[in-house]
Motif scaffolding. Sequence first.
Motif, PDB file in Angstrom:
ATOM      1  N   VAL A  45      10.880   0.679   1.035  1.00 27.10           N
ATOM      2  CA  VAL A  45       9.825   1.583   1.490  1.00 27.10           C
ATOM      3  C   VAL A  45      10.350   2.485   2.602  1.00 27.10           C
ATOM      4  O   VAL A  45      10.073   3.687   2.636  1.00 27.10           O
ATOM      5  N   ILE A  46      11.106   1.890   3.535  1.00 19.78           N
ATOM      6  CA  ILE A  46      11.652   2.673   4.655  1.00 19.78           C
ATOM      7  C   ILE A  46      12.571   3.770   4.152  1.00 19.78           C
ATOM      8  O   ILE A  46      12.541   4.913   4.643  1.00 19.78           O
ATOM      9  N   LEU A  47      13.419   3.468   3.171  1.00 20.03           N
ATOM     10  CA  LEU A  47      14.324   4.486   2.632  1.00 20.03           C
ATOM     11  C   LEU A  47      13.534   5.674   2.091  1.00 20.03           C
ATOM     12  O   LEU A  47      13.886   6.838   2.334  1.00 20.03           O
ATOM     13  N   HIS A  48      12.462   5.394   1.361  1.00 19.67           N
ATOM     14  CA  HIS A  48      11.650   6.472   0.800  1.00 19.67           C
ATOM     15  C   HIS A  48      10.945   7.276   1.896  1.00 19.67           C
ATOM     16  O   HIS A  48      10.864   8.511   1.820  1.00 19.67           O
ATOM     17  N   LEU A  49      10.423   6.584   2.892  1.00 17.87           N
ATOM     18  CA  LEU A  49       9.727   7.298   3.967  1.00 17.87           C
ATOM     19  C   LEU A  49      10.677   8.187   4.754  1.00 17.87           C
ATOM     20  O   LEU A  49      10.324   9.310   5.130  1.00 17.87           O
ATOM     21  N   VAL A  50      11.884   7.696   5.006  1.00 18.97           N
ATOM     22  CA  VAL A  50      12.881   8.523   5.700  1.00 18.97           C
ATOM     23  C   VAL A  50      13.247   9.729   4.838  1.00 18.97           C
ATOM     24  O   VAL A  50      13.328  10.864   5.318  1.00 18.97           O
ATOM     25  N   ALA A  51      13.454   9.502   3.542  1.00 18.51           N
ATOM     26  CA  ALA A  51      13.855  10.587   2.642  1.00 18.51           C
ATOM     27  C   ALA A  51      12.790  11.675   2.569  1.00 18.51           C
ATOM     28  O   ALA A  51      13.117  12.859   2.421  1.00 18.51           O
ATOM     29  N   ALA A  62       9.229   7.556   9.895  1.00 15.28           N
ATOM     30  CA  ALA A  62       8.992   6.471   8.934  1.00 15.28           C
ATOM     31  C   ALA A  62       8.413   5.240   9.630  1.00 15.28           C
ATOM     32  O   ALA A  62       7.463   4.619   9.139  1.00 15.28           O
ATOM     33  N   LEU A  63       8.969   4.877  10.781  1.00 16.49           N
ATOM     34  CA  LEU A  63       8.464   3.711  11.516  1.00 16.49           C
ATOM     35  C   LEU A  63       7.003   3.890  11.895  1.00 16.49           C
ATOM     36  O   LEU A  63       6.233   2.917  11.924  1.00 16.49           O
ATOM     37  N   GLY A  64       6.621   5.109  12.190  1.00 15.04           N
ATOM     38  CA  GLY A  64       5.238   5.368  12.583  1.00 15.04           C
ATOM     39  C   GLY A  64       4.234   5.132  11.471  1.00 15.04           C
ATOM     40  O   GLY A  64       3.026   5.056  11.729  1.00 15.04           O
ATOM     41  N   GLN A  65       4.722   4.995  10.239  1.00 18.77           N
ATOM     42  CA  GLN A  65       3.821   4.792   9.096  1.00 18.77           C
ATOM     43  C   GLN A  65       3.729   3.339   8.643  1.00 18.77           C
ATOM     44  O   GLN A  65       2.938   3.026   7.755  1.00 18.77           O
ATOM     45  N   ILE A  66       4.535   2.462   9.224  1.00 23.48           N
ATOM     46  CA  ILE A  66       4.555   1.084   8.754  1.00 23.48           C
ATOM     47  C   ILE A  66       3.868   0.149   9.742  1.00 23.48           C
ATOM     48  O   ILE A  66       3.716   0.456  10.922  1.00 23.48           O
ATOM     49  N   THR A 106       0.831  -1.204   0.000  1.00 24.84           N
ATOM     50  CA  THR A 106       0.000   0.000   0.000  1.00 24.84           C
ATOM     51  C   THR A 106       0.864   1.252   0.000  1.00 24.84           C
ATOM     52  O   THR A 106       0.617   2.206  -0.755  1.00 24.84           O
ATOM     53  N   LEU A 107       1.903   1.261   0.845  1.00 22.80           N
ATOM     54  CA  LEU A 107       2.811   2.406   0.896  1.00 22.80           C
ATOM     55  C   LEU A 107       3.569   2.561  -0.413  1.00 22.80           C
ATOM     56  O   LEU A 107       3.771   3.681  -0.901  1.00 22.80           O
TER      57      LEU A 107
END
Length: 500
Positions: free
Chosen positions: A162-168, A182-186, A142-143
């Motif tokens: 996905v984590i790399l993109h969310l952090v970026a 980022a962790l809060g979104q997964i 989904t992300l």
Amino acid sequence: MTQSLEVRHHEADAPCRDDLVLDVDSDRLHEECGVFGVYDHPDAAALTALGLHALQHRGQEAAGIVSFDGARFHSERRMGLVGDNFSRLDVIERLPGPSAIGHTRYSTTGGNILRNVQPLFAELETGGFAACHNGNLTNGLTLRRRLIADGAIYQATSDTEVILHLVARSRRNRFVDRFIDALGQIEGGYAFVGMTNKKLIGARDPLGIRPLVIGELDGKFILTSETVALDIIGARFVREVENGEVVVIDERGLESIKPFPARRKRPCIFEYVYFARPDSIVDGKNVYGMRKRIGAILAEESNVPADVIVPVPDSGVPAAIGYAQASGLPYELGIIRNHYVGRTFIQPTQSVRDQGVRMKHSANRAVIEGQRLVLVDDSIVRGTTSRKIVRMMRDAGAKEVHFRIASPPIKYPDYYGIDMPDQEKLLAAHMSIDEMRDYLGVDSLAFISIDGLYRALGEPSRNAAQPQFTDHYFTGDYPTTITDLVGEGAKQLSLLAEAS
């Protein structure tokens, strides 16, 4: 300031005829990955390679190491086993620097291709960031769709990206805050290890489904999946990373951050049944001792008149020892495993492929012939290999074969990092115990009860209102929302299929 990445990766030739490849472990469960990271040690890459070697049981498809030498990141990612790729001095010398992280992989999301081999690396606004994880994001697909629609460009199909993109894309100022954002979104089960030019970072999911521990060697901190990776390098076990905890290791030491609401821990119960190495300590419990205890309770619940206890090697061995001790029956190696057979090999014809199980397991006729056997294994997945092993026992002259399983029936798929078939391929999902008995060709079949399994792990029983472990594969009680779950049948998700 950004740091350049020096990358070398190699991919071995693969068989071009898929119909000639037999995966001798296709009827076993597989954990996705093992992770390892060390901060500020002069032998960082060599220690990481040794740590990954100890974690090889958690993934045999590929391995990778990223190091940082103070100016540049260096990456070596290879298909195949750790020992085949990271035992040479020249490879380790190409990974200079006092900090490194590593990963050994068995894919559950994304394909078995080089671009998915971790650790993954990205140049962010704050500098270079390498990351790897064990587990599975249940909203990763989904992300991914949302990020691609918003302009993101993906290079791999692993949900780690996905984590790399969310952090970026986080708008927080400090890197640690971006990572927490980022962790809060997964969602899902995960144990992350990441590295920047200044920090080593670890994180465990809010329920502690996937394992992560802290060690110390020569005053330097280590993060890894299991205590055996600490043992192999002579490191001291410090403690487990707590569920929902983020640990940040830098020149000031170790900082613990708990950014999310507190939740009860529910670690994966299969770590005790199968995944963790027997000599690991998980949540203060020796895995080997727990598996023997499981076997003892299995004997109490389903003892049967017999002559000898025979394990299905290697994973059935501790439970079989416990069963034998509790029942008072002799324990014998009635099945001999060939440890020199790889996971895949070429078979030219169907008739030869059908004999593939005999290349890995052979009957010890002197122990089996004329005997009433209790055959002990850790689990039944599809049942295809179990059926062949039972037939092997019959062919070797077994008088009776009684099958005892050191876990409850697996009826539901997993979405937290276990490579588990779709539900319709799970034998226990569509057969009764009696039907499975007949399908396998055994005289009797019994599984440990769910409460018996909990008793073996030190709990009086399973608390249905607040289960102490993650056990959905037996009960259907999924501990988190599965956002990516679509359609009927709860199929194992594949980011590779979505990307192709």
